[in-house]
Design an enzyme around this catalytic site. Structure first.
Site, PDB file in Angstrom:
ATOM      1  N   THR A  15       0.816  -1.156  -0.056  1.00  0.00           N
ATOM      2  CA  THR A  15       0.122   0.260  -0.048  1.00  0.00           C
ATOM      3  C   THR A  15       0.880   1.234   0.026  1.00  0.00           C
ATOM      4  O   THR A  15       0.743   2.114  -0.826  1.00  0.00           O
ATOM      5  CB  THR A  15      -0.910  -0.050   1.292  1.00  0.00           C
ATOM      6  OG1 THR A  15      -1.665  -1.273   1.295  1.00  0.00           O
ATOM      7  CG2 THR A  15      -1.907   1.145   1.212  1.00  0.00           C
ATOM      8  N   VAL A  16       1.872   1.344   0.866  1.00  0.00           N
ATOM      9  CA  VAL A  16       2.461   2.488   1.040  1.00  0.00           C
ATOM     10  C   VAL A  16       3.549   2.607  -0.065  1.00  0.00           C
ATOM     11  O   VAL A  16       3.856   3.888  -0.561  1.00  0.00           O
ATOM     12  CB  VAL A  16       3.211   2.666   2.301  1.00  0.00           C
ATOM     13  CG1 VAL A  16       3.883   3.874   2.735  1.00  0.00           C
ATOM     14  CG2 VAL A  16       2.191   2.518   3.614  1.00  0.00           C
ATOM     15  N   GLU A 132       8.010  10.217   9.562  1.00  0.00           N
ATOM     16  CA  GLU A 132       6.611  11.109   9.679  1.00  0.00           C
ATOM     17  C   GLU A 132       5.275  10.073   9.584  1.00  0.00           C
ATOM     18  O   GLU A 132       4.424  10.159  10.132  1.00  0.00           O
ATOM     19  CB  GLU A 132       6.389  12.230   8.409  1.00  0.00           C
ATOM     20  CG  GLU A 132       5.355  13.132   8.467  1.00  0.00           C
ATOM     21  CD  GLU A 132       5.121  13.854   9.907  1.00  0.00           C
ATOM     22  OE1 GLU A 132       5.830  14.724  10.180  1.00  0.00           O
ATOM     23  OE2 GLU A 132       4.261  13.402  10.948  1.00  0.00           O
ATOM     24  N   VAL A 135       3.384   8.021  12.156  1.00  0.00           N
ATOM     25  CA  VAL A 135       2.386   8.087  13.389  1.00  0.00           C
ATOM     26  C   VAL A 135       1.299   8.884  12.594  1.00  0.00           C
ATOM     27  O   VAL A 135       1.467  10.042  12.081  1.00  0.00           O
ATOM     28  CB  VAL A 135       3.035   9.217  14.309  1.00  0.00           C
ATOM     29  CG1 VAL A 135       2.049   9.486  15.300  1.00  0.00           C
ATOM     30  CG2 VAL A 135       4.262   8.144  14.858  1.00  0.00           C
ATOM     31  N   ILE A 139      -1.167  12.794   8.690  1.00  0.00           N
ATOM     32  CA  ILE A 139      -0.947  14.102   9.700  1.00  0.00           C
ATOM     33  C   ILE A 139       0.283  14.333   9.894  1.00  0.00           C
ATOM     34  O   ILE A 139       1.162  13.543  10.469  1.00  0.00           O
ATOM     35  CB  ILE A 139      -1.649  13.866  10.992  1.00  0.00           C
ATOM     36  CG1 ILE A 139      -3.320  13.461  10.668  1.00  0.00           C
ATOM     37  CG2 ILE A 139      -1.743  15.128  11.886  1.00  0.00           C
ATOM     38  CD1 ILE A 139      -4.089  13.026  12.032  1.00  0.00           C
ATOM     39  N   GLY A 190     -11.034  -4.849   5.029  1.00  0.00           N
ATOM     40  CA  GLY A 190      -9.600  -4.763   5.040  1.00  0.00           C
ATOM     41  C   GLY A 190      -8.781  -3.839   5.848  1.00  0.00           C
ATOM     42  O   GLY A 190      -7.782  -3.407   5.747  1.00  0.00           O
ATOM     43  N   GLU A 193      -5.164  -4.970  10.872  1.00  0.00           N
ATOM     44  CA  GLU A 193      -3.824  -5.319  10.674  1.00  0.00           C
ATOM     45  C   GLU A 193      -3.847  -7.193  10.420  1.00  0.00           C
ATOM     46  O   GLU A 193      -4.819  -7.714  10.841  1.00  0.00           O
ATOM     47  CB  GLU A 193      -2.930  -5.235  11.728  1.00  0.00           C
ATOM     48  CG  GLU A 193      -2.864  -3.644  11.997  1.00  0.00           C
ATOM     49  CD  GLU A 193      -1.575  -3.015  11.238  1.00  0.00           C
ATOM     50  OE1 GLU A 193      -0.807  -3.570  10.620  1.00  0.00           O
ATOM     51  OE2 GLU A 193      -1.813  -1.756  11.467  1.00  0.00           O
ATOM     52  N   ASP A 204      -0.886  -1.008  18.263  1.00  0.00           N
ATOM     53  CA  ASP A 204      -0.275  -0.218  16.947  1.00  0.00           C
ATOM     54  C   ASP A 204      -0.420   1.333  17.361  1.00  0.00           C
ATOM     55  O   ASP A 204       0.499   2.058  17.503  1.00  0.00           O
ATOM     56  CB  ASP A 204      -1.093  -0.349  15.837  1.00  0.00           C
ATOM     57  CG  ASP A 204      -1.135   0.846  14.899  1.00  0.00           C
ATOM     58  OD1 ASP A 204      -0.258   0.501  13.875  1.00  0.00           O
ATOM     59  OD2 ASP A 204      -2.123   1.442  14.770  1.00  0.00           O
ATOM     60  N   LYS A 208       2.919   4.140  18.334  1.00  0.00           N
ATOM     61  CA  LYS A 208       2.691   5.552  17.953  1.00  0.00           C
ATOM     62  C   LYS A 208       2.916   6.599  18.864  1.00  0.00           C
ATOM     63  O   LYS A 208       3.716   7.395  18.965  1.00  0.00           O
ATOM     64  CB  LYS A 208       1.562   6.011  17.067  1.00  0.00           C
ATOM     65  CG  LYS A 208       1.239   5.092  15.864  1.00  0.00           C
ATOM     66  CD  LYS A 208      -0.074   5.236  15.181  1.00  0.00           C
ATOM     67  CE  LYS A 208      -0.245   4.421  14.163  1.00  0.00           C
ATOM     68  NZ  LYS A 208      -1.565   4.038  13.636  1.00  0.00           N
TER      69      LYS A 208
HETATM   70  P1  NAP Z   1       1.865  -4.137   2.912  1.00  0.00           P
HETATM   71  O1  NAP Z   1       0.966  -3.621   2.074  1.00  0.00           O
HETATM   72  O2  NAP Z   1       1.735  -5.356   3.305  1.00  0.00           O
HETATM   73  O3  NAP Z   1       3.065  -4.028   2.048  1.00  0.00           O
HETATM   74  C1  NAP Z   1       4.402  -4.868   2.409  1.00  0.00           C
HETATM   75  C2  NAP Z   1       5.490  -4.752   1.385  1.00  0.00           C
HETATM   76  O4  NAP Z   1       6.685  -5.288   1.867  1.00  0.00           O
HETATM   77  C3  NAP Z   1       5.146  -5.774   0.262  1.00  0.00           C
HETATM   78  O5  NAP Z   1       5.293  -5.170  -0.917  1.00  0.00           O
HETATM   79  C4  NAP Z   1       6.001  -6.830   0.597  1.00  0.00           C
HETATM   80  O6  NAP Z   1       6.196  -7.890  -0.710  1.00  0.00           O
HETATM   81  C5  NAP Z   1       7.073  -6.237   1.153  1.00  0.00           C
HETATM   82  N1  NAP Z   1       7.927  -7.268   1.917  1.00  0.00           N
HETATM   83  C6  NAP Z   1       7.577  -7.480   2.967  1.00  0.00           C
HETATM   84  N2  NAP Z   1       8.463  -8.605   3.479  1.00  0.00           N
HETATM   85  C7  NAP Z   1       9.804  -8.379   2.692  1.00  0.00           C
HETATM   86  C8  NAP Z   1      10.621  -8.917   2.797  1.00  0.00           C
HETATM   87  N3  NAP Z   1      11.171  -9.971   3.480  1.00  0.00           N
HETATM   88  N4  NAP Z   1      11.518  -8.675   1.578  1.00  0.00           N
HETATM   89  C9  NAP Z   1      11.091  -7.813   0.542  1.00  0.00           C
HETATM   90  N5  NAP Z   1       9.863  -7.484   0.717  1.00  0.00           N
HETATM   91  C10 NAP Z   1       9.222  -7.763   1.785  1.00  0.00           C
HETATM   92  O7  NAP Z   1       2.137  -2.870   4.152  1.00  0.00           O
HETATM   93  P2  NAP Z   1       1.847  -1.546   4.034  1.00  0.00           P
HETATM   94  O8  NAP Z   1       0.420  -1.323   4.422  1.00  0.00           O
HETATM   95  O9  NAP Z   1       2.412  -0.991   2.635  1.00  0.00           O
HETATM   96  O10 NAP Z   1       2.610  -1.027   5.356  1.00  0.00           O
HETATM   97  C11 NAP Z   1       4.158  -0.999   5.308  1.00  0.00           C
HETATM   98  C12 NAP Z   1       4.690  -0.337   6.397  1.00  0.00           C
HETATM   99  O11 NAP Z   1       3.824   1.213   6.509  1.00  0.00           O
HETATM  100  C13 NAP Z   1       4.487  -0.894   7.787  1.00  0.00           C
HETATM  101  O12 NAP Z   1       5.424  -0.559   8.426  1.00  0.00           O
HETATM  102  C14 NAP Z   1       3.091  -0.247   8.227  1.00  0.00           C
HETATM  103  O13 NAP Z   1       2.850  -0.210   9.813  1.00  0.00           O
HETATM  104  C15 NAP Z   1       3.303   1.231   7.801  1.00  0.00           C
HETATM  105  N6  NAP Z   1       2.044   2.090   7.540  1.00  0.00           N
HETATM  106  C16 NAP Z   1       1.147   1.588   6.819  1.00  0.00           C
HETATM  107  C17 NAP Z   1       0.129   2.367   6.620  1.00  0.00           C
HETATM  108  C18 NAP Z   1      -0.949   1.950   5.719  1.00  0.00           C
HETATM  109  O14 NAP Z   1      -2.152   2.749   5.704  1.00  0.00           O
HETATM  110  N7  NAP Z   1      -1.033   0.917   5.118  1.00  0.00           N
HETATM  111  C19 NAP Z   1      -0.197   3.571   7.543  1.00  0.00           C
HETATM  112  C20 NAP Z   1       0.962   3.886   8.239  1.00  0.00           C
HETATM  113  C21 NAP Z   1       2.058   3.331   8.429  1.00  0.00           C
HETATM  114  P3  NAP Z   1       5.240  -8.413  -1.522  1.00  0.00           P
HETATM  115  O15 NAP Z   1       4.227  -7.383  -2.056  1.00  0.00           O
HETATM  116  O16 NAP Z   1       6.004  -9.024  -2.686  1.00  0.00           O
HETATM  117  O17 NAP Z   1       4.392  -9.504  -0.486  1.00  0.00           O
HETATM  118  N1  HSE Z   2      -3.723  -0.006  11.412  1.00  0.00           N
HETATM  119  C1  HSE Z   2      -3.651   1.235  11.724  1.00  0.00           C
HETATM  120  C2  HSE Z   2      -4.898   2.137  11.900  1.00  0.00           C
HETATM  121  C3  HSE Z   2      -3.106   1.971  10.137  1.00  0.00           C
HETATM  122  O1  HSE Z   2      -6.036   1.202  11.689  1.00  0.00           O
HETATM  123  O2  HSE Z   2      -4.828   3.187  12.109  1.00  0.00           O
HETATM  124  C4  HSE Z   2      -1.542   2.279  10.330  1.00  0.00           C
HETATM  125  O3  HSE Z   2      -1.064   2.882  11.079  1.00  0.00           O
END
Ligand code: NAP
Ligand code: HSE
Length: 429
Positions: A15-16, A132, A135, A139, A190, A193, A204, A208
């Site tokens: 996603t990110v 940034e 957390v 924001i 979806g 987590e 989580d 933060k």
């Molecule tokens: P995600 O959608 O699950 O994506 C994780 C990515 O990391 C995937 O592309 C995955 O590869 C890759 N990955 C995982 N293990 C790996 C490894 N061993 N080697 C190489 N690549 C690897 O996660 P996300 O939602 O983008 O979140 C990423 C980070 O941002 C996390 O720390 C999360 O807490 C933080 N975050 C997320 C959000 C949000 O809204 N999603 C908000 C704030 C912070 P594959 O695609 O090939 O499986």
């Molecule tokens: N699981 C978190 C939330 C998203 O629901 O706010 C990533 O920080």
């Protein structure tokens, strides 16, 4: 404008990560104008190269191993957006710093557990770590605390920092649905987590809060000292009854420096329904900061999702491209104070809900147990019922968590309180 582009190595294309790729592809001129140099993607990395992704990645070098990505000569800055407190995220971050590269991460779990050591490693290597996006998603609260409010002694930081919990609580209220049904809805949408206890258990959001507390109070990150309580035991009855008394229930994080030490807690609390926090609906986040000079400021916005989180990552990338070099937690790691955790939370009014046998003297026994614990009743209400026990709500005057625990212990001996009572703190906001 510098002739040298800043070349990103993006570890994680979920996603990110894909959100970051899209911003780099969509706004090259805007980013270059603001950063003073072009921002390019040097290489990318994920687990599964064959997985379809929502962006054209054909122009970028691919690495299967995030540590190898971090060491590449054509990568100047590593964007770690894989997630996980340990494992590949930490290994890639350490490898990047050792290779003389700055790191931008969205990974609150990694920083909550290893932030102190990583900040020290970054400083030893003369590099920076910015976070940034970790957390409250979109924001800019890390920048607000580190830069915009740097001239203030921070009194208190609090907020709703987990959108999933706020979605569950507000949906329970608006649709009149029980926790289990809405939890399942959140799963289908979806929102949860992979390990849902990270969301509903407050972990989580606790990660933060620990990061914000470090910046706000100049202390080492101390996630282990965050008192955590999740929303799993909140019932639709609690939400309705709290509403009757003019409150809403929020999973609220509060960090404040008291005369007894640093208080960090993440727990369901009642807030006035007409306050900014009480009005917060759905998956939105809100962070409230109180400083000695600025007074109270309120930041509100999307706490998660592709666009908002990538927006925060790119703000850090541009900061580094501009040549701004900030310590991870706003001051050199060696100057962060060891945390003296407050042994007990500051006094507050409490909301108590219990089922009381409807017979003469029952209420008097509960009132006596509260009185013996030194707790004074502010308001109370008994609801109509068709069973042998009556739902009773009590709002207390300010008291301590210890006194509440003591009173609840004493309720058992009265023989009139059915089942475990619910006790929730009422936070002044
Ligand atoms: P995600 O959608 O699950 O994506 C994780 C990515 O990391 C995937 O592309 C995955 O590869 C890759 N990955 C995982 N293990 C790996 C490894 N061993 N080697 C190489 N690549 C690897 O996660 P996300 O939602 O983008 O979140 C990423 C980070 O941002 C996390 O720390 C999360 O807490 C933080 N975050 C997320 C959000 C949000 O809204 N999603 C908000 C704030 C912070 P594959 O695609 O090939 O499986
Ligand atoms: N699981 C978190 C939330 C998203 O629901 O706010 C990533 O920080």
């Amino acid at each position: 404008m510098s002739a040298q582009p800043l070349r990103l190595g993006i570890a994680g294309l979920g996603t990110v990560g894909i959100g970051v790729v899209k911003i780099v592809q969509r706004h090259p001129a805007l980013l270059a104008a603001r950063a003073g140099r072009t921002i390019e993607i040097g290489a990318i990395c994920a687990r599964d190269r064959s997985r379809p992704r929502d962006a054209d990645l054909s122009a970028y070098a691919w690495e299967d191993d995030p540590v190898a990505l971090a060491r590449r000569d054509d990568v100047d800055l590593v964007v770690e957006v894989m997630g996980g407190a340990d494992g590949p995220a930490k290994a890639a971050t350490e490898a990047a710093l050792a290779a003389g590269k700055d790191v931008v991460t969205a990974n609150k779990a990694m920083l909550a557990h290893h932030g102190n050591a990583l900040a020290e490693a970054a400083e030893a290597a003369g590099r920076v770590i910015r976070f940034e996006a970790a957390v409250a998603g979109g924001i800019p609260v890390v920048k607000a605390l580190t830069e915009g409010l740097a001239g203030n002694e921070i009194r208190r930081v609090m907020g709703v920092m987990n959108g999933t919990c706020n979605y569950i609580l507000t949906r329970m209220e608006s649709a009149g649905l029980p926790y289990d049904t809405v939890f399942e809805e959140a799963r289908q949408l979806g929102y949860l987590e992979a390990d849902p206890s990270l969301d509903v258990g407050g972990i989580d959001a606790g990660h933060k809060l620990a990061l914000l507390a470090a910046i706000a109070f100049g202390t080492r990150v101390s996630f282990d000292d965050v008192r955590l309580q999740g929303i799993e035991r909140i019932s639709i009855d609690d939400i309705r009854r709290a509403g009757d008394m003019g409150f809403r229930i929020k999973l609220l994080g509060v960090a404040q420096m008291t005369g007894r030490g640093l208080e960090q807690r993440m727990s369901p609390c009642l807030v006035p329904a007409d306050s900014p926090l009480g009005q917060l609906q759905g998956g939105t986040n809100m962070v409230v900061v109180e400083g000695d000079s600025v007074g109270q400021i309120v930041l509100r916005g999307a706490g998660a999702g592709e666009g908002p989180t990538a927006s925060a990552v790119m703000a850090d990338v541009i900061e580094i491209a501009r040549g701004t070099r900030l310590s991870t937690f706003g001051q050199p790691a060696a100057t962060l104070a060891a945390v003296q955790p407050a042994a007990v939370a500051a006094p507050a009014p409490y909301y108590l809900r219990m089922e009381l046998l409807d017979k003469p003297g029952a209420l008097a026994k509960v009132a006596a147990a509260l009185g013996e614990a030194g707790i004074s009743i502010d308001r109370m209400r008994q609801y109509g019922h068709e069973t042998a026990s009556a739902p009773v709500l009590i709002v207390t005057h300010r008291t301590t968590p210890d006194a509440i625990e003591h009173a609840i212990g004493a309720f058992a001996a009265t023989g009139v309180v059915q089942g475990p009572p619910v006790a929730l703190r009422i936070e002044s906001v």
